[in-house]
Design an enzyme around this catalytic site. Structure first.
Site, PDB file in Angstrom:
ATOM      1  N   ASN A 240      59.953  85.564  29.491  1.00  0.00           N
ATOM      2  CA  ASN A 240      60.883  85.046  28.477  1.00  0.00           C
ATOM      3  C   ASN A 240      60.257  85.142  27.089  1.00  0.00           C
ATOM      4  O   ASN A 240      60.909  85.511  26.110  1.00  0.00           O
ATOM      5  CB  ASN A 240      61.228  83.577  28.766  1.00  0.00           C
ATOM      6  CG  ASN A 240      62.001  83.435  30.057  1.00  0.00           C
ATOM      7  OD1 ASN A 240      61.400  83.280  31.118  1.00  0.00           O
ATOM      8  ND2 ASN A 240      63.311  83.529  29.992  1.00  0.00           N
ATOM      9  N   GLU A 241      58.968  84.803  26.998  1.00  0.00           N
ATOM     10  CA  GLU A 241      58.250  84.852  25.718  1.00  0.00           C
ATOM     11  C   GLU A 241      58.272  86.273  25.150  1.00  0.00           C
ATOM     12  O   GLU A 241      58.541  86.491  23.967  1.00  0.00           O
ATOM     13  CB  GLU A 241      56.804  84.380  25.946  1.00  0.00           C
ATOM     14  CG  GLU A 241      55.890  84.618  24.764  1.00  0.00           C
ATOM     15  CD  GLU A 241      54.584  83.820  24.826  1.00  0.00           C
ATOM     16  OE1 GLU A 241      54.474  82.894  25.645  1.00  0.00           O
ATOM     17  OE2 GLU A 241      53.694  84.131  24.022  1.00  0.00           O
ATOM     18  N   ARG A 242      57.986  87.245  26.018  1.00  0.00           N
ATOM     19  CA  ARG A 242      57.910  88.633  25.523  1.00  0.00           C
ATOM     20  C   ARG A 242      59.283  89.154  25.143  1.00  0.00           C
ATOM     21  O   ARG A 242      59.434  89.877  24.157  1.00  0.00           O
ATOM     22  CB  ARG A 242      57.225  89.510  26.581  1.00  0.00           C
ATOM     23  CG  ARG A 242      55.738  89.181  26.631  1.00  0.00           C
ATOM     24  CD  ARG A 242      54.972  89.783  27.769  1.00  0.00           C
ATOM     25  NE  ARG A 242      53.648  89.149  27.789  1.00  0.00           N
ATOM     26  CZ  ARG A 242      52.829  89.125  28.820  1.00  0.00           C
ATOM     27  NH1 ARG A 242      53.174  89.718  29.953  1.00  0.00           N
ATOM     28  NH2 ARG A 242      51.667  88.509  28.739  1.00  0.00           N
ATOM     29  N   ALA A 245      60.279  87.638  21.817  1.00  0.00           N
ATOM     30  CA  ALA A 245      59.423  88.205  20.759  1.00  0.00           C
ATOM     31  C   ALA A 245      59.934  89.586  20.360  1.00  0.00           C
ATOM     32  O   ALA A 245      59.922  89.954  19.175  1.00  0.00           O
ATOM     33  CB  ALA A 245      57.976  88.279  21.231  1.00  0.00           C
TER      34      ALA A 245
END
Ligand SMILES: Cc1cc2nc3c(=O)[nH]c(=O)nc-3n(C[C@H](O)[C@H](O)[C@H](O)COP(=O)(O)OP(=O)(O)OC[C@H]3O[C@@H](n4cnc5c(N)ncnc54)[C@H](O)[C@@H]3O)c2cc1C
Length: 381
Positions: A240-242, A245
């Protein structure tokens, strides 16, 4: 990826909100090296921009991932410090809690975060464990119905203002990828300390902290998901973070190209606008093409996520490309501004500094290459 009129309405109203409420303050926050996160998150929550994909029972919006793509692209148009602070709250520190947390934990901590009443952080990196997450040493030992936590976390975004952190700690002696657990750690408990606020090259309005945990006691009921499965849960949360981003990176780069085109259209050199020199047209066209490829790759990734597929490969490739392309675009935007581009009074200077982070944070380029090489079965190392 099909964006419906509802999506476009969401994009338009979100852009209006961001430009009206936050953009006028970005320079002031950059100079102060701080942002009032509780105020910012309350405003965003009031407009229904937090918890887009989360259950309305926990103050989420019950929408699907396609709306997170728009959120990311629009946040990215502001500045990196702002988009990072918000996306930590929406897509980096809370997905595991939403996915694996108990009802009680979500009611007490997820819902207030999505109402903008609580600020959150994700605490994985340590002084001796960044790329190699399996090397982390922060330890949580069970004592009755409490975890006793000791250790240090480094480079934690939103860390000086967080009301709780999603902590990854070692909870058994198994070593390596096994024996880690995600624990929700409220920051008002004795034993928690913000030991340092860090001074950075870019993203200066975003607070980045070193956090210390000394015999800190937290209920075992604050465990997110399964004891011993923390590493695996965090790897899923990293996807999810990537993804977010990469969505914000596309927004940021698109805006940077737009602003550069505006500048070179009016700046005259050798008797004509800079944009009338074919070299600039071609370079800008090349960068636009690269950005378009990334944007549509992001959309393919989002569609896979919407289908419930594993997006590790998509997110890895997108993150690698986004980090490298943003460095390249920041460099060319500054170049085409000439001397004024090197001055702090011009947005290009801050953008150049901010743009260095994406190839390091959330997994360095080389970690993306390592992951991809493994997925492709290259070598045995
Ligand atoms: C501004 C900022 C905000 C951050 N926010 C957070 C946060 O909120 N929460 C959090 O937990 N962490 C956060 N981080 C930490 C970030 O995720 C780590 O810095 C990153 O994962 C790299 O870890 P490291 O700094 O320890 O570098 P190291 O692991 O020491 O690696 C150094 C360099 O070695 C290279 N390298 C690494 N592995 C390999 C390999 N296998 N082969 C070849 N080369 C390799 C890479 O170029 C890498 O940059 C943040 C970092 C920054 C700078």
């Amino acid at each position: 990826m099909e964006f419906t009129p509802e999506h476009e309405l969401f994009r338009k109203s979100l852009r209006g909100l961001l430009e009206r409420e936050f953009e006028p303050h970005l320079d002031e926050w950059e100079a102060a090296e701080a942002m009032p996160l509780h105020d910012i998150f309350r405003t965003l929550a009031g407009a229904g921009a937090l918890g887009l994909e989360y259950d309305p029972a926990y103050a989420g919006q019950g929408a699907d991932h396609s709306y997170s793509v728009i959120l990311g692209e629009e946040l990215g148009r502001l500045d990196a410090a702002f988009s990072m602070a918000v996306s930590v709250q929406t897509d980096m520190s809370t997905p595991s809690l939403h996915r694996f947390g108990t009802h009680a934990l979500k009611e007490r901590y997820l819902a207030p975060a999505m109402r903008g009443e609580m600020v959150t952080s994700i605490a994985v990196t340590e002084p001796d464990a960044g790329s190699d997450v399996a090397a982390l040493r922060t330890r949580a030992v069970q004592d009755g119905d409490e975890w006793v936590i000791n250790g240090t976390k480094l480079y934690i975004t939103n860390g000086t203002q967080a009301d709780w952190v999603c902590l990854l700690a070692r909870t058994s002696d198994e070593g390596g990828y096994r024996g880690m657990t995600q624990i929700l750690v409220p920051t008002d408990v004795p034993g928690f300390r913000v030991s340092r606020k860090l001074n950075k090259l870019g993203n200066r309005a975003s607070d980045t902290a070193e956090l210390s945990f000394e015999d800190m006691r937290v209920p075992v009921a604050n465990t997110i998901g399964e004891i011993g499965r923390g590493f695996q849960q965090q790897m899923a949360q990293f996807q999810n973070e990537r993804m977010i981003a990469c969505y914000t990176a596309v927004g940021a780069m698109g805006r940077a190209i737009e602003r550069t085109v505006e500048y070179v259209r009016q700046r005259e050199v050798f008797g004509k606008p800079l944009l009338d020199h074919q070299y600039l047209q071609f370079r800008l066209a090349e960068l636009t093409a690269e950005l378009d490829l990334l944007r549509h790759y992001n959309y393919a990734c989002a569609e896979a996520y919407l289908r419930g597929d594993d997006t590790s490969r998509f997110a890895t490739i997108a993150k690698l490309k986004a980090g490298r392309l943003q460095r390249e675009i920041a460099d060319w935007c500054l170049q085409f501004h000439g001397g004024i581009g090197y001055m702090e009074e011009t947005w290009t200077a801050g953008f150049f500094r901010d743009s260095r982070l994406l190839s390091i944070g959330g997994g360095a380029d080389e970690v993306m290459l390592r992951t991809l090489a493994r997925l492709e079965g290259f070598g045995t190392a």
